[in-house]
Design a protein around this motif. Sequence first.
Motif, mmCIF file in Angstrom:
data_model
loop_
_atom_site.group_PDB
_atom_site.id
_atom_site.type_symbol
_atom_site.label_atom_id
_atom_site.label_comp_id
_atom_site.label_asym_id
_atom_site.label_seq_id
_atom_site.Cartn_x
_atom_site.Cartn_y
_atom_site.Cartn_z
ATOM 1 N N ALA A 165 0.820 -1.212 0.000
ATOM 2 C CA ALA A 165 0.000 0.000 0.000
ATOM 3 C C ALA A 165 0.855 1.265 0.000
ATOM 4 O O ALA A 165 0.517 2.266 0.621
ATOM 5 N N LEU A 166 1.975 1.220 -0.713
ATOM 6 C CA LEU A 166 2.876 2.371 -0.751
ATOM 7 C C LEU A 166 2.206 3.596 -1.376
ATOM 8 O O LEU A 166 2.301 4.705 -0.840
ATOM 9 N N LEU A 167 1.527 3.404 -2.504
ATOM 10 C CA LEU A 167 0.870 4.535 -3.157
ATOM 11 C C LEU A 167 -0.226 5.152 -2.287
ATOM 12 O O LEU A 167 -0.301 6.388 -2.176
ATOM 13 N N PRO A 168 -1.111 4.355 -1.653
ATOM 14 C CA PRO A 168 -2.085 4.962 -0.740
ATOM 15 C C PRO A 168 -1.432 5.748 0.395
ATOM 16 O O PRO A 168 -1.932 6.800 0.792
ATOM 17 N N VAL A 169 -0.315 5.240 0.920
ATOM 18 C CA VAL A 169 0.391 5.944 2.006
ATOM 19 C C VAL A 169 0.921 7.285 1.510
ATOM 20 O O VAL A 169 0.758 8.320 2.172
ATOM 21 N N ILE A 170 1.563 7.282 0.331
ATOM 22 C CA ILE A 170 2.098 8.530 -0.224
ATOM 23 C C ILE A 170 0.979 9.518 -0.511
ATOM 24 O O ILE A 170 1.060 10.710 -0.193
ATOM 25 N N PHE A 171 -0.099 9.019 -1.104
ATOM 26 C CA PHE A 171 -1.240 9.859 -1.446
ATOM 27 C C PHE A 171 -1.845 10.479 -0.182
ATOM 28 O O PHE A 171 -2.132 11.681 -0.140
ATOM 29 N N THR A 172 -2.022 9.663 0.863
ATOM 30 C CA THR A 172 -2.581 10.155 2.121
ATOM 31 C C THR A 172 -1.666 11.193 2.757
ATOM 32 O O THR A 172 -2.125 12.206 3.290
ATOM 33 N N TYR A 173 -0.380 10.948 2.704
ATOM 34 C CA TYR A 173 0.594 11.888 3.282
ATOM 35 C C TYR A 173 0.525 13.246 2.573
ATOM 36 O O TYR A 173 0.545 14.297 3.230
ATOM 37 N N LYS A 210 -0.480 16.825 4.232
ATOM 38 C CA LYS A 210 0.364 18.017 4.196
ATOM 39 C C LYS A 210 -0.395 19.218 3.638
ATOM 40 O O LYS A 210 -0.200 20.353 4.091
ATOM 41 N N LEU A 211 -1.270 18.976 2.663
ATOM 42 C CA LEU A 211 -2.086 20.064 2.124
ATOM 43 C C LEU A 211 -3.032 20.607 3.193
ATOM 44 O O LEU A 211 -3.204 21.825 3.333
ATOM 45 N N ILE A 212 -3.651 19.700 3.938
ATOM 46 C CA ILE A 212 -4.555 20.133 5.005
ATOM 47 C C ILE A 212 -3.786 20.869 6.092
ATOM 48 O O ILE A 212 -4.232 21.904 6.603
ATOM 49 N N GLN A 213 -2.626 20.342 6.434
ATOM 50 C CA GLN A 213 -1.807 20.938 7.495
ATOM 51 C C GLN A 213 -1.317 22.334 7.111
ATOM 52 O O GLN A 213 -1.199 23.221 7.970
ATOM 53 N N SER A 214 -1.045 22.546 5.837
ATOM 54 C CA SER A 214 -0.554 23.850 5.385
ATOM 55 C C SER A 214 -1.618 24.936 5.484
ATOM 56 O O SER A 214 -1.292 26.120 5.548
ATOM 57 N N LYS A 215 -2.892 24.541 5.479
ATOM 58 C CA LYS A 215 -4.033 25.470 5.576
ATOM 59 C C LYS A 215 -4.075 26.465 4.414
ATOM 60 O O LYS A 215 -4.706 27.515 4.514
ATOM 61 N N LYS A 216 -3.404 26.117 3.310
ATOM 62 C CA LYS A 216 -3.423 26.974 2.132
ATOM 63 C C LYS A 216 -4.587 26.645 1.205
ATOM 64 O O LYS A 216 -4.912 27.428 0.312
ATOM 65 N N SER A 254 -12.885 21.535 0.582
ATOM 66 C CA SER A 254 -13.642 21.377 -0.675
ATOM 67 C C SER A 254 -12.716 21.467 -1.882
ATOM 68 O O SER A 254 -12.850 20.698 -2.847
ATOM 69 N N LEU A 255 -11.756 22.388 -1.825
ATOM 70 C CA LEU A 255 -10.810 22.533 -2.938
ATOM 71 C C LEU A 255 -9.891 21.319 -3.028
ATOM 72 O O LEU A 255 -9.555 20.866 -4.135
ATOM 73 N N ILE A 256 -9.496 20.766 -1.897
ATOM 74 C CA ILE A 256 -8.662 19.564 -1.895
ATOM 75 C C ILE A 256 -9.422 18.388 -2.500
ATOM 76 O O ILE A 256 -8.868 17.600 -3.270
ATOM 77 N N ILE A 257 -10.703 18.246 -2.140
ATOM 78 C CA ILE A 257 -11.530 17.170 -2.711
ATOM 79 C C ILE A 257 -11.617 17.330 -4.232
ATOM 80 O O ILE A 257 -11.498 16.351 -4.988
ATOM 81 N N LEU A 258 -11.818 18.570 -4.704
ATOM 82 C CA LEU A 258 -11.863 18.830 -6.147
ATOM 83 C C LEU A 258 -10.536 18.472 -6.796
ATOM 84 O O LEU A 258 -10.506 17.872 -7.884
ATOM 85 N N LEU A 259 -9.434 18.791 -6.124
ATOM 86 C CA LEU A 259 -8.108 18.466 -6.649
ATOM 87 C C LEU A 259 -7.919 16.954 -6.759
ATOM 88 O O LEU A 259 -7.365 16.462 -7.764
ATOM 89 N N VAL A 260 -8.376 16.213 -5.756
ATOM 90 C CA VAL A 260 -8.287 14.751 -5.784
ATOM 91 C C VAL A 260 -9.071 14.189 -6.970
ATOM 92 O O VAL A 260 -8.604 13.280 -7.680
ATOM 93 N N ILE A 261 -10.257 14.734 -7.204
ATOM 94 C CA ILE A 261 -11.083 14.274 -8.331
ATOM 95 C C ILE A 261 -10.372 14.536 -9.657
ATOM 96 O O ILE A 261 -10.324 13.666 -10.545
ATOM 97 N N ILE A 262 -9.800 15.724 -9.808
ATOM 98 C CA ILE A 262 -9.111 16.079 -11.050
ATOM 99 C C ILE A 262 -7.890 15.184 -11.268
ATOM 100 O O ILE A 262 -7.667 14.664 -12.369
#
Length: 263
Positions: free
Chosen positions: A221-229, A233-239, A243-251
């Motif tokens: 599960a290396l790819l899921p771990v990297i993806f989750t990390y 980091k995006l959430i932690q950065s608060k930038k 909702s925008l992160i979810i849209l980014l994941v979909i794209i």
Amino acid sequence: MSKLTKKDLNKVVRRWMLMAVNTFNYQSQQAGSVVFSLKPALRKIYKKDEELQESIQNHFKFFNCMPWLAPLVLGATLAMEDRDGIKAKDIVQNTKTSLMGPLSGVGDSIFWVLIPTILGSIAGYMAIDHNPVGVILWMIINIVFMFLRAKAIHIGFNQGTKLITTFGDKISILTECASILGLVVVGALVPSVVDVSTPLIIERGELSMEIQPLLDSILPALLPVIFTYLIYKLIQSKKMGISLIILLVIIVSMLGAWSGLLG
């Protein structure tokens, strides 16, 4: 001596039963409902406004638990704050994190799958045969469940008090253990919930090699771990907002599937 009475606990569980998933969102999930439910009890525990605000902010952190069993967690956390006040803030959060996963697994399996499937089928067949007993039985069972849900907060509160009394000066050890358990529970969800893989095959002449088995041999599960990390980091950065992160994941998922990089 406890600052909270049975009446206070009953008020908390009534507010929870009315609002358990009504404030659900992708960032904190049920945290809004937790705060709405606990606020009258917390107001009684904390006379100072700054301590009340600190406790409320602590409860606004991520929480997601099967609504029928969540009162067990709420009762236990109230017992901790009732006894130790704002000093119990860390163990309150760690306890919520460590309990909500296991309780959700048990609750979903038993109360939302097993019992409704069996008893609902019996009630449905009786209704088809024009037998009102099935419908009455179904209503009685749901009333019993509502009573058990109301009782759960008292069980959690009493056990929570015993927990604090029993461990006493070992509270720091309990905090650390609860924190570790919470991390293990959250970490175990990554390979089972996050599904990321690649169908890429490297070909050199007659030699071909699939990338996914190679990655799994390095770390399952290396790819899921990297993806989750990366998402963390995006959430932690608060930038970026949730909702925008979810849209980014979909794209990214759509582009990955289109290009053949992701399976």
